[in-house]
Write a protein that holds these residues in place. Sequence first.
Motif, PDB file in Angstrom:
ATOM      1  N   GLU A  54       0.823  -1.213   0.000  1.00 31.34           N
ATOM      2  CA  GLU A  54       0.000   0.000   0.000  1.00 31.34           C
ATOM      3  C   GLU A  54       0.861   1.270   0.000  1.00 31.34           C
ATOM      4  OE1 GLU A  54      -3.234   0.463  -0.361  1.00 31.34           O
ATOM      5  OE2 GLU A  54      -3.692  -1.667  -0.459  1.00 31.34           O
ATOM      6  N   HIS A  55       2.011   1.189   0.664  1.00 33.98           N
ATOM      7  CA  HIS A  55       2.902   2.343   0.765  1.00 33.98           C
ATOM      8  C   HIS A  55       4.302   1.942   0.315  1.00 33.98           C
ATOM      9  CE1 HIS A  55      -0.231   4.450   2.893  1.00 33.98           C
ATOM     10  NE2 HIS A  55      -0.393   3.370   3.639  1.00 33.98           N
ATOM     11  N   ARG A  56       4.960   2.851  -0.391  1.00 32.31           N
ATOM     12  CA  ARG A  56       6.291   2.593  -0.936  1.00 32.31           C
ATOM     13  C   ARG A  56       7.278   2.110   0.129  1.00 32.31           C
ATOM     14  NH1 ARG A  56      11.265   4.885  -2.130  1.00 32.31           N
ATOM     15  NH2 ARG A  56      11.919   4.522  -4.273  1.00 32.31           N
ATOM     16  N   ARG A  57       7.331   2.793   1.267  1.00 32.67           N
ATOM     17  CA  ARG A  57       8.299   2.440   2.313  1.00 32.67           C
ATOM     18  C   ARG A  57       8.059   1.025   2.825  1.00 32.67           C
ATOM     19  NH1 ARG A  57      13.108   3.707   2.725  1.00 32.67           N
ATOM     20  NH2 ARG A  57      13.446   1.577   3.289  1.00 32.67           N
ATOM     21  N   ALA A  58       6.802   0.623   2.954  1.00 26.53           N
ATOM     22  CA  ALA A  58       6.492  -0.733   3.412  1.00 26.53           C
ATOM     23  C   ALA A  58       6.982  -1.769   2.398  1.00 26.53           C
ATOM     24  CB  ALA A  58       4.993  -0.887   3.652  1.00 26.53           C
ATOM     25  N   ALA A  59       6.850  -1.468   1.111  1.00 21.28           N
ATOM     26  CA  ALA A  59       7.312  -2.386   0.067  1.00 21.28           C
ATOM     27  C   ALA A  59       8.828  -2.531   0.118  1.00 21.28           C
ATOM     28  CB  ALA A  59       6.865  -1.893  -1.309  1.00 21.28           C
ATOM     29  N   ILE A  60       9.528  -1.419   0.251  1.00 25.69           N
ATOM     30  CA  ILE A  60      10.990  -1.456   0.318  1.00 25.69           C
ATOM     31  C   ILE A  60      11.443  -2.219   1.557  1.00 25.69           C
ATOM     32  CG2 ILE A  60      13.067  -0.041   0.619  1.00 25.69           C
ATOM     33  CD1 ILE A  60      11.645   2.042  -1.193  1.00 25.69           C
TER      34      ILE A  60
ATOM     35  N   ALA B  86       9.917  -4.531   3.145  1.00 21.07           N
ATOM     36  CA  ALA B  86       9.635  -5.956   2.985  1.00 21.07           C
ATOM     37  C   ALA B  86      10.623  -6.626   2.035  1.00 21.07           C
ATOM     38  CB  ALA B  86       8.206  -6.151   2.479  1.00 21.07           C
ATOM     39  N   ALA B  87      11.049  -5.923   1.000  1.00 19.36           N
ATOM     40  CA  ALA B  87      11.933  -6.504  -0.015  1.00 19.36           C
ATOM     41  C   ALA B  87      13.406  -6.473   0.376  1.00 19.36           C
ATOM     42  CB  ALA B  87      11.741  -5.777  -1.341  1.00 19.36           C
TER      43      ALA B  87
ATOM     44  N   PRO C  72      15.374  -7.341   3.016  1.00 11.21           N
ATOM     45  CA  PRO C  72      16.107  -8.527   3.499  1.00 11.21           C
ATOM     46  C   PRO C  72      16.419  -9.516   2.378  1.00 11.21           C
ATOM     47  CG  PRO C  72      14.320  -7.999   4.999  1.00 11.21           C
ATOM     48  CD  PRO C  72      14.147  -7.121   3.791  1.00 11.21           C
ATOM     49  N   PHE C  73      15.476  -9.736   1.499  1.00  6.34           N
ATOM     50  CA  PHE C  73      15.673 -10.650   0.383  1.00  6.34           C
ATOM     51  C   PHE C  73      16.735 -10.115  -0.572  1.00  6.34           C
ATOM     52  CE2 PHE C  73      14.771 -12.540  -3.689  1.00  6.34           C
ATOM     53  CZ  PHE C  73      14.463 -13.853  -3.372  1.00  6.34           C
ATOM     54  N   VAL C  74      16.629  -8.834  -0.917  1.00  8.83           N
ATOM     55  CA  VAL C  74      17.588  -8.202  -1.835  1.00  8.83           C
ATOM     56  C   VAL C  74      18.987  -8.221  -1.231  1.00  8.83           C
ATOM     57  CG1 VAL C  74      18.236  -5.981  -2.864  1.00  8.83           C
ATOM     58  CG2 VAL C  74      15.881  -6.808  -3.041  1.00  8.83           C
ATOM     59  N   ARG C  75      19.099  -7.919   0.053  1.00  6.47           N
ATOM     60  CA  ARG C  75      20.412  -7.921   0.712  1.00  6.47           C
ATOM     61  C   ARG C  75      21.040  -9.307   0.693  1.00  6.47           C
ATOM     62  NH1 ARG C  75      18.532  -3.837   5.330  1.00  6.47           N
ATOM     63  NH2 ARG C  75      19.286  -1.958   4.286  1.00  6.47           N
ATOM     64  N   ASP C  76      20.243 -10.333   0.969  1.00  9.85           N
ATOM     65  CA  ASP C  76      20.771 -11.697   0.941  1.00  9.85           C
ATOM     66  C   ASP C  76      21.215 -12.082  -0.458  1.00  9.85           C
ATOM     67  OD1 ASP C  76      20.405 -12.006   3.650  1.00  9.85           O
ATOM     68  OD2 ASP C  76      18.612 -13.263   3.469  1.00  9.85           O
ATOM     69  N   PHE C  77      20.429 -11.728  -1.466  1.00 12.59           N
ATOM     70  CA  PHE C  77      20.805 -12.039  -2.844  1.00 12.59           C
ATOM     71  C   PHE C  77      22.102 -11.329  -3.215  1.00 12.59           C
ATOM     72  CE2 PHE C  77      20.659 -11.132  -7.437  1.00 12.59           C
ATOM     73  CZ  PHE C  77      20.677 -12.429  -7.911  1.00 12.59           C
ATOM     74  N   ALA C  78      22.209 -10.053  -2.880  1.00 10.90           N
ATOM     75  CA  ALA C  78      23.426  -9.288  -3.181  1.00 10.90           C
ATOM     76  C   ALA C  78      24.630  -9.905  -2.478  1.00 10.90           C
ATOM     77  CB  ALA C  78      23.251  -7.831  -2.755  1.00 10.90           C
ATOM     78  N   ARG C  79      24.478 -10.286  -1.230  1.00 11.50           N
ATOM     79  CA  ARG C  79      25.569 -10.900  -0.466  1.00 11.50           C
ATOM     80  C   ARG C  79      25.966 -12.247  -1.080  1.00 11.50           C
ATOM     81  NH1 ARG C  79      23.982  -9.663   4.279  1.00 11.50           N
ATOM     82  NH2 ARG C  79      22.371 -11.246   4.410  1.00 11.50           N
ATOM     83  N   ASN C  80      24.982 -13.061  -1.454  1.00  7.61           N
ATOM     84  CA  ASN C  80      25.275 -14.361  -2.055  1.00  7.61           C
ATOM     85  C   ASN C  80      25.974 -14.227  -3.402  1.00  7.61           C
ATOM     86  OD1 ASN C  80      24.146 -15.717   0.118  1.00  7.61           O
ATOM     87  ND2 ASN C  80      22.150 -15.909  -0.851  1.00  7.61           N
TER      88      ASN C  80
ATOM     89  N   ASP D 129       8.330 -14.330   2.944  1.00  7.48           N
ATOM     90  CA  ASP D 129       7.009 -14.655   3.473  1.00  7.48           C
ATOM     91  C   ASP D 129       6.042 -14.941   2.328  1.00  7.48           C
ATOM     92  OD1 ASP D 129       4.451 -14.683   4.561  1.00  7.48           O
ATOM     93  OD2 ASP D 129       4.751 -12.873   5.766  1.00  7.48           O
ATOM     94  N   PRO D 130       5.634 -16.198   2.146  1.00  9.82           N
ATOM     95  CA  PRO D 130       4.748 -16.526   1.027  1.00  9.82           C
ATOM     96  C   PRO D 130       3.415 -15.771   1.068  1.00  9.82           C
ATOM     97  CG  PRO D 130       5.478 -18.529   2.148  1.00  9.82           C
ATOM     98  CD  PRO D 130       6.002 -17.372   2.920  1.00  9.82           C
TER      99      PRO D 130
END
Length: 132
Positions: free
Chosen positions: A27-33, A35-36, A38-46, A112-113
């Motif tokens: 619903e809000h841009r900040r909430a989307a960022i 939420a995303a 942790p996943f983006v950080r893990d992918f970048a680190r991997n 989170d599915p």
Amino acid sequence: TALAAYRARAARTAPPFVLSRYFFCAEHRRAAIDAALPFVRDFARNMGAAIQRAAQSGSAELPFGVEAEAFAEERILANAIVGDAEECLDKIRALHDALGPHTLILKPASYDPLANRAALSLIAGHLDLTTV
């Protein structure tokens, strides 16, 4: 660009160009960022670790054939379709305008599915397939 090379090689027999992007809509841009991230950080680190292992092994091949900068957290997030519904739709439209006909794969960017399902439902409720 990769798209031009693909189209030049495949000429008339090419299947549609396929592009995948990490995706999260809220619903809000900040909430989307939030939420995303942790996943983006893990992918970048991997991916950083994979590139480092390739370099240490003396391999001339880079994972996915691209430089390490392509896997920087900021760049991944900038290329992702993450935001509120209007921002996500704007990014989808921009890709359509830049690429022409193509297939877009939305890769959920949350662990989170249920959150991923809600994000997809949110954007689906705003889609007008005649304009995308």
